[in-house]
Design an enzyme around this catalytic site. Structure first.
Site, PDB file in Angstrom:
ATOM      1  N   ASP A  53       0.897  -1.155   0.000  1.00 26.85           N
ATOM      2  CA  ASP A  53       0.000   0.000   0.000  1.00 26.85           C
ATOM      3  C   ASP A  53       0.933   1.202   0.000  1.00 26.85           C
ATOM      4  O   ASP A  53       1.617   1.464   0.996  1.00 26.85           O
ATOM      5  CB  ASP A  53      -0.875   0.005   1.264  1.00 26.85           C
ATOM      6  CG  ASP A  53      -1.834   1.176   1.278  1.00 26.85           C
ATOM      7  OD1 ASP A  53      -1.403   2.308   0.987  1.00 26.85           O
ATOM      8  OD2 ASP A  53      -3.021   0.981   1.586  1.00 26.85           O
ATOM      9  N   HIS A  54       0.980   1.935  -1.119  1.00 31.96           N
ATOM     10  CA  HIS A  54       2.073   2.909  -1.240  1.00 31.96           C
ATOM     11  C   HIS A  54       1.968   4.046  -0.222  1.00 31.96           C
ATOM     12  O   HIS A  54       2.934   4.739   0.034  1.00 31.96           O
ATOM     13  CB  HIS A  54       2.220   3.415  -2.679  1.00 31.96           C
ATOM     14  CG  HIS A  54       1.275   4.506  -3.058  1.00 31.96           C
ATOM     15  ND1 HIS A  54      -0.005   4.266  -3.485  1.00 31.96           N
ATOM     16  CD2 HIS A  54       1.415   5.849  -3.080  1.00 31.96           C
ATOM     17  CE1 HIS A  54      -0.599   5.412  -3.752  1.00 31.96           C
ATOM     18  NE2 HIS A  54       0.240   6.398  -3.505  1.00 31.96           N
ATOM     19  N   HIS A 106      -5.710   2.996   1.421  1.00 33.33           N
ATOM     20  CA  HIS A 106      -4.897   4.114   1.920  1.00 33.33           C
ATOM     21  C   HIS A 106      -5.518   4.775   3.162  1.00 33.33           C
ATOM     22  O   HIS A 106      -4.851   4.977   4.174  1.00 33.33           O
ATOM     23  CB  HIS A 106      -4.706   5.170   0.835  1.00 33.33           C
ATOM     24  CG  HIS A 106      -4.181   4.626  -0.464  1.00 33.33           C
ATOM     25  ND1 HIS A 106      -3.303   3.574  -0.515  1.00 33.33           N
ATOM     26  CD2 HIS A 106      -4.396   4.979  -1.754  1.00 33.33           C
ATOM     27  CE1 HIS A 106      -3.013   3.305  -1.781  1.00 33.33           C
ATOM     28  NE2 HIS A 106      -3.665   4.145  -2.551  1.00 33.33           N
TER      29      HIS A 106
END
Ligand code: BG6
Length: 507
Positions: free
Chosen positions: A194-195, A257
């Site tokens: 999950d960036h 996010h």
């Protein structure tokens, strides 16, 4: 032979760690993510001298490219970034290879295994491999199976697999996918990316909370009245209608996010700085989270979709007019919702989440609003003192800010709100790395701290199950409210807070 896991798993985030020799295999190498994020992040790691010389990148996709063609295409796509670093690129690109692979074809996998052995000999990568699945999500399960059948995941000390989001489409499919993935590899080999967790300011939530003594004692229902978590974007759907039409903002941004930010903001302090201790606390808090009204989920969620907007010189199309979007689409590009966490720390404190495309500003932040002073001794602007706020600015303008009341100059005793701010740029001077730089390095180091564990991802989906069910079964209860591009979303989202006597922060 040195295995990649000879780096201690529990290295934590404290010291610069060394990536051991290995080959990073990218499936979906002809796709957008590879040239937009992955190769630039790897090039950055190379320029920072954090990649060993015994390192290779093997791009895999169905297109029949050669090594040279792959290198040329990456160079072309990254022209602007690498122009000033051509010499470094020359060196870096010698470690770039390409193999046409269809994950569904057994003979391709046999060829891939042989190619990896050749690369091991050529680049001394010692049989250590990180497989990055940047393919369409419906191939995550079959991709893992193909790797396992080819024997490429057999050694948990030498092989890892990185899986992009979205991990599943709902609770049931995420559970299924976890079952498949875990039948192919050990959980310790699996890195669900999950960036947002790669962002310095998202990690800073942990440091702010647990490296200081001034926040934690008041970080609870006794002092905090509500929490707002926002991720606002100015961009529209861009060229991603194919994917976005079946995802929408709930699956694209909220389930991953925003939920990760929620977990870091609300979790209990871990006993030690250790990947499993942190992930245990994140999973626990997500398991305690629920929609404000699970029976009538429509009461605590608002969906929106951007319509046309902009100015006469810069008109912006509405979502339904974007290329590839169904002109009658009911996919949401905006979501606002209210969540509670059923535990001793947070009982009764609303967490409001909101995200949208084509909003007036690009901005992600967490705003903790404290309870008002119980007695008003002084005249305040607006009649009552403004509640204190702690704002964690995730992007842009990375930093944090506290809002509090002070005496306004003059003979009376009037209070006025002021800000005290910390800014990453001013304090540290250098821009922080892109999220993918950090996460790719961590995956190759075998540090899972910033990756989502199977129970976390399932808890995150479970939280939104009543909403997903409603969208599926009774969409008229959760209509998409149109909003003009470059405005802060539909009026219904304001009512969600107005009903609680609150309003969204409009920075
Ligand atoms: C991605 C979403 O995960 O995050 C995109 O798929 C979104 O739709 C992007 O634009 C936002 O990321 P960032 O880092 O620009 O906030």
């Amino acid at each position: 032979m040195t295995s990649i896991l000879t780096n201690p798993l529990r290295v934590g985030l404290r010291q610069e760690r060394v990536i051991t020799p290995q080959c990073l295999v990218i499936f979906g190498a002809s796709g957008d993510l590879t040239h937009r994020k992955l190769i630039p992040a790897l090039f950055e790691l190379f320029r920072q001298r954090r990649l060993p010389s015994e390192f290779a990148i093997l791009g895999c996709a169905r297109r029949p490219w050669s090594d040279t063609e792959f290198r040329d295409r990456m160079q072309e796509a990254l022209k602007a970034e690498i122009n000033e670093h051509l010499q470094a690129w020359e060196q870096f690109s010698q470690g770039l290879f390409y193999e046409p692979v269809d994950l569904q074809q057994t003979d391709h996998m046999v060829r891939l295994a042989l190619r990896l052995e050749t690369i091991d000999r050529l680049r001394a990568t010692r049989g250590n491999r990180t497989f990055y699945l940047s393919v369409s999500p419906e191939f995550y399960g079959s991709g893992c199976k193909a790797l396992a059948s080819a024997g490429l995941l057999a050694d948990p000390e030498r092989s890892r697999i990185v899986i992009e989001k979205p991990f599943g489409r709902d609770y049931g499919s995420a559970q299924n996918l976890n079952r498949i993935v875990q039948s192919c590899a050990k959980e310790s080999q699996v890195f669900r990316i999950d960036h947002y967790l790669g962002k310095e300011t998202v990690q800073n939530i942990l440091v702010m909370r647990f490296a200081n003594t001034i926040f934690e004692p008041i970080w609870n229902r006794n002092y905090i009245a509500n929490v707002q978590i926002t991720a606002a974007e100015t961009v529209g759907v861009e060229e991603r209608a194919g994917y976005y039409e079946s995802a929408g903002a709930l699956r694209d941004m909220v389930q991953n996010h925003l939920t990760q930010i929620l977990a870091l903001t609300a979790m209990e302090p871990p006993g030690r700085f250790d990947p499993e201790a942190i992930r245990n606390e994140k999973a626990k808090v997500l398991q305690a989270a629920h929609l404000a009204d699970e029976n009538d989920a429509w009461k605590c969620c608002v969906r929106g979709q951007y319509g046309p907007g902009g100015t006469s010189s810069h008109p912006l199309s509405g979502y339904r007019q974007e290329p590839g979007v169904n002109p009658n689409s009911t996919t949401e590009t905006y979501v606002a919702m209210k969540v509670f966490i059923n535990n001793w720390r947070w009982q009764g404190v609303p967490f409001y989440l909101r995200t949208g495309k084509r909003l007036p500003k690009r901005l992600s932040e967490v705003v903790l609003t404290f309870r008002r002073a119980p007695v008003h001794l002084f005249d305040a602007a607006g009649g009552a003192p403004t509640p204190n706020q702690l704002i964690l600015r995730i992007q842009p303008d990375e930093g944090a800010e506290i809002k509090f009341e002070v005496k306004a100059p003059g003979s009376g005793m009037r209070s006025r709100p002021v800000d005290m701010a910390f800014n990453y740029d001013d304090s540290f001077g250098e821009p922080s790395d892109e999220g993918y730089v950090r996460l790719l390095a961590d995956a190759m180091l075998g540090d899972p701290t910033l990756f989502t564990r199977s129970d976390e991802v399932e808890a995150a989906w479970r939280l939104y199950t009543p909403l997903l069910a409603l969208i599926e079964e009774a969409p008229w209860q959760l209509p998409v409210h149109p909003y003009e591009a470059r405005t802060w979303g539909p009026a219904a989202a304001d009512s969600l807070l107005a009903d609680d006597g609150l309003s969204w922060r409009r920075p």
